[in-house]
Design a protein around this motif. Structure first.
Motif: not given
Length: 173
Positions: A29-31, A125-131, A136-141, A145-149
């Motif tokens: 989970n991301l907060f 129907t819109p495409m639903r994506i959780t934050m 969050v990467k699979k390793d929990g970090t 990348n530049n776009r994500a930042l």
């Protein structure tokens, strides 16, 4: 020697990113969490001011002693920001909001964040994506990348603008 120093400093950058953007990752989970300090405002008055968040798009659902519960529902997070539209497209943002109030400070926690991407008006129907899925990467970090930042930074700026209480304007009369 330079490589050793660089390797030692690299993990510090990874830790600092989530703190810099006020994100916290717990399990999958991301907060988004932030403590705001307000000088010279007692808890009673602060509670009244926090209710004004509804003007910023937060729907107030309820309150208990010292806690206000709210939500973003169909919040067009990026409509006025062309940078966000370019990064993420048009979408409606949903999340739970909890504001804990103490004298001269309040803590905001935004959780269960997701968005519906609307690619066209013809889309049924819109495409639903959780934050969590997108940030969050699979390793929990945090994805970094530049776009994500850029997206993290813009989202953080938007949350800060929504939850930072502005002092009432004083008019000279």
């Amino acid at each position: 020697m330079k490589k050793v120093i660089l390797c030692l400093l690299l993990p510090l950058g990874c830790i600092g990113q989530s703190e810099r953007f006020n994100y916290e990752i717990e399990g999958e989970n991301l907060f988004w969490r932030k403590v705001f300090e307000v000088q010279s405002v007692p808890a009673d008055s602060l509670q009244q001011i926090v209710k004004q968040l509804s003007r910023s798009g937060v729907k107030i659902i309820g309150e208990q002693k010292g806690v206000i519960f709210g939500a973003f529902e169909k919040y067009e997070l990026n409509r006025q920001d062309p940078t966000m539209v370019a990064l993420m497209g048009l979408y409606e943002f949903y999340a739970k909001v909890e504001v804990n109030i103490k004298p001269e400070k309040y803590r905001v926690e935004v959780s269960d964040m997701y968005y519906d991407i609307v690619t066209s008006k013809m889309q049924l129907t819109p495409m639903r994506i959780t934050m969590s899925e997108s940030f969050v990467k699979k390793d929990g970090t945090l994805v970094s990348n530049n776009r994500a930042l850029k997206t993290h930074e813009k989202f953080n700026e938007k949350m800060l603008s929504v939850f930072t209480l502005k002092p009432a304007s004083k008019k000279d009369w």
